[in-house]
Write an enzyme that holds these catalytic residues in place. Structure first.
Site, PDB file in Angstrom:
ATOM      1  N   LYS A  68       2.211  54.000  26.278  1.00 28.77           N
ATOM      2  CA  LYS A  68       2.458  53.695  27.704  1.00 28.77           C
ATOM      3  C   LYS A  68       3.795  52.976  27.892  1.00 28.77           C
ATOM      4  O   LYS A  68       3.847  51.843  28.379  1.00 28.77           O
ATOM      5  CB  LYS A  68       1.315  52.863  28.282  1.00 28.77           C
ATOM      6  CG  LYS A  68      -0.038  53.555  28.206  1.00 28.77           C
ATOM      7  CD  LYS A  68      -1.113  52.755  28.931  1.00 28.77           C
ATOM      8  CE  LYS A  68      -2.472  53.422  28.859  1.00 28.77           C
ATOM      9  NZ  LYS A  68      -3.082  53.423  27.519  1.00 28.77           N
ATOM     10  N   ASP A  71       9.584  50.093  30.695  1.00 25.78           N
ATOM     11  CA  ASP A  71      10.693  49.162  30.496  1.00 25.78           C
ATOM     12  C   ASP A  71      11.846  49.659  31.353  1.00 25.78           C
ATOM     13  O   ASP A  71      11.671  50.592  32.141  1.00 25.78           O
ATOM     14  CB  ASP A  71      11.076  49.121  29.002  1.00 25.78           C
ATOM     15  CG  ASP A  71      11.685  47.770  28.605  1.00 25.78           C
ATOM     16  OD1 ASP A  71      12.598  47.293  29.306  1.00 25.78           O
ATOM     17  OD2 ASP A  71      11.233  47.205  27.590  1.00 25.78           O
TER      18      ASP A  71
HETATM   19  O1  C5P Z   1     -13.253  53.437  24.456  1.00 21.59           O
HETATM   20  P1  C5P Z   1     -12.827  54.285  25.609  1.00 21.59           P
HETATM   21  O2  C5P Z   1     -13.418  55.676  25.610  1.00 21.59           O
HETATM   22  O3  C5P Z   1     -12.956  53.581  26.931  1.00 21.59           O
HETATM   23  O4  C5P Z   1     -11.263  54.485  25.325  1.00 21.59           O
HETATM   24  C1  C5P Z   1     -10.390  55.071  26.232  1.00 21.59           C
HETATM   25  C2  C5P Z   1      -9.050  55.158  25.608  1.00 21.59           C
HETATM   26  O5  C5P Z   1      -8.183  55.747  26.564  1.00 21.59           O
HETATM   27  C3  C5P Z   1      -8.425  53.831  25.215  1.00 21.59           C
HETATM   28  O6  C5P Z   1      -7.705  54.056  24.010  1.00 21.59           O
HETATM   29  C4  C5P Z   1      -7.468  53.507  26.335  1.00 21.59           C
HETATM   30  O7  C5P Z   1      -6.321  52.840  25.886  1.00 21.59           O
HETATM   31  C5  C5P Z   1      -7.092  54.894  26.826  1.00 21.59           C
HETATM   32  N1  C5P Z   1      -6.677  54.997  28.222  1.00 21.59           N
HETATM   33  C6  C5P Z   1      -7.485  54.650  29.274  1.00 21.59           C
HETATM   34  N2  C5P Z   1      -7.033  54.759  30.560  1.00 21.59           N
HETATM   35  C7  C5P Z   1      -5.825  55.248  30.799  1.00 21.59           C
HETATM   36  C8  C5P Z   1      -4.994  55.626  29.727  1.00 21.59           C
HETATM   37  C9  C5P Z   1      -5.467  55.501  28.424  1.00 21.59           C
HETATM   38  O8  C5P Z   1      -8.621  54.239  29.051  1.00 21.59           O
HETATM   39  N3  C5P Z   1      -5.409  55.423  32.041  1.00 21.59           N
END
Ligand code: C5P
Length: 241
Positions: A68, A71
Site C-alpha cells: 500500500k 508517499d
Molecule cells: O485476515 P483477513 O482475511 O481479514 O486478511 C485480509 C488481508 O487483506 C490482510 O492482509 C489485509 O492487509 C488485506 N487488505 C484488507 N483490506 C484492504 C486491502 C488489503 O483487508 N482494503
C-alpha cells in the site's frame, strides 16, 4: 480487456500474514495443491523482504505485494520501480491523483491496484472523520479515478464490487478482501467490517478474493479453501473473466 477466464486456483489469494518466512513457506506447502496466488503484506515483508516473494515466484506462484505505497509521488514512483522487474503480479498503492500517476508511470509489467477504502473502515468511521456521503460513494469515486489514471484495478470490499463491475466495465480488475465464510453480518469478532463470502464477492464481480485469517488460522486450511472454491464455483460468475 481481460477476456480469459481465471483459474479456480487463482481466484483465492491467500494472505500470508505470518511472522517468518519459514511459517509462510510451511503454509504455502500446505495450500499449493489448491492455490497458486499468494499475498505478501507488511507483516511478512518486514520479516523477510523479498525472500518469500522470490521463493513464491521461483515455485511458479503468483504474488500480490500488498505494501500500500503512500508517499510523495517521486518516492512512490521509485518504490514501484524497485518492484516492477521482480515478477510480482499485483502491487497496491494508495493516494491522490499525482501519487497514482507517478506509480502508473513506473509500473512496467506490474499490475497496479489502488486501494479504495480499507475493508476495516465502516460508515461510523466516515462520520468520526467528519466525512459526508457513504463508504460506497467514496469507493466508487476512488475506483473510477484510479481507472481513469491508468491503474489496472482496485481493492474494494465485496459490498461494492457489483456496482464497480456494472458501472466501470470489464477492464477493471477487482480484488476483494474482507472475506468471511458464512458472512452476512459484521459480527465476526475481528477488525474487518465490510465483509462478504467468497462466492458472493466473485458472483458480484470481483476477479479475486483475498483471504487471510479464515485460512491462516484454520485447523484445516485445505478444508476452508475447498469450501470457498466450491462456493465460488457454484455462485461465481461463469462469464468471460
Ligand atoms: O485476515 P483477513 O482475511 O481479514 O486478511 C485480509 C488481508 O487483506 C490482510 O492482509 C489485509 O492487509 C488485506 N487488505 C484488507 N483490506 C484492504 C486491502 C488489503 O483487508 N482494503
Amino acid at each position: 480487456m481481460n477476456t480469459t477466464s481465471i483459474a479456480l486456483s487463482e481466484r483465492i489469494i491467500v494472505a500470508l500474514d505470518v511472522d517468518t518466512p519459514e511459517q509462510a513457506k510451511a503454509l504455502v506447502k500446505k495450500c499449493e495443491s489448491h492455490v497458486s496466488f499468494y499475498k505478501v503484506g507488511l507483516q511478512l515483508f518486514m520479516a523477510s523482504w523479498f525472500e518469500t516473494v522470490d521463493w513464491l515466484i521461483d515455485r511458479g506462484h503468483k504474488v500480490m505485494l500488498d505494501l500500500k505505497f503512500f508517499d510523495i509521488p517521486e518516492t512512490v514512483k521509485q518504490a514501484v520501480e524497485q518492484v516492477n522487474s521482480r515478477g510480482v503480479t499485483f502491487a497496491t498503492i494508495h493516494g491522490n491523483d499525482p501519487i497514482i500517476r507517478a506509480a502508473v508511470s513506473a509500473r512496467g509489467d506490474l499490475q497496479l491496484l489502488a486501494v479504495t477504502v480499507l475493508t476495516s473502515f465502516g460508515e461510523e468511521d466516515m462520520r468520526a472523520m467528519g466525512m459526508t456521503g457513504t463508504v460506497a460513494d467514496l469507493v466508487y469515486f476512488r475506483a473510477k479515478r484510479a481507472l481513469e489514471l491508468g491503474c489496472d484495478g482496485v481493492v474494494s470490499s465485496g459490498l461494492e464490487a457489483e456496482k464497480l463491475r456494472r458501472d466501470l466495465g470489464e477492464k477493471l480488475l477487482i480484488v476483494t478482501p474482507g472475506i468471511r465464510p458464512g458472512a452476512n453480518t459484521c459480527d465476526q469478532g475481528d477488525d474487518q467490517q465490510r465483509i462478504v463470502t467468497a462466492g458472493r464477492a466473485i458472483a458480484g464481480g470481483a476477479d479475486h478474493v483475498v483471504v487471510g485469517r479464515p485460512i491462516t488460522r484454520a485447523i484445516d486450511p485445505i478444508k476452508v479453501i475447498e469450501q470457498m472454491q466450491s462456493d465460488i464455483s457454484c455462485l461465481g460468475r461463469q462469464g468471460n473473466r
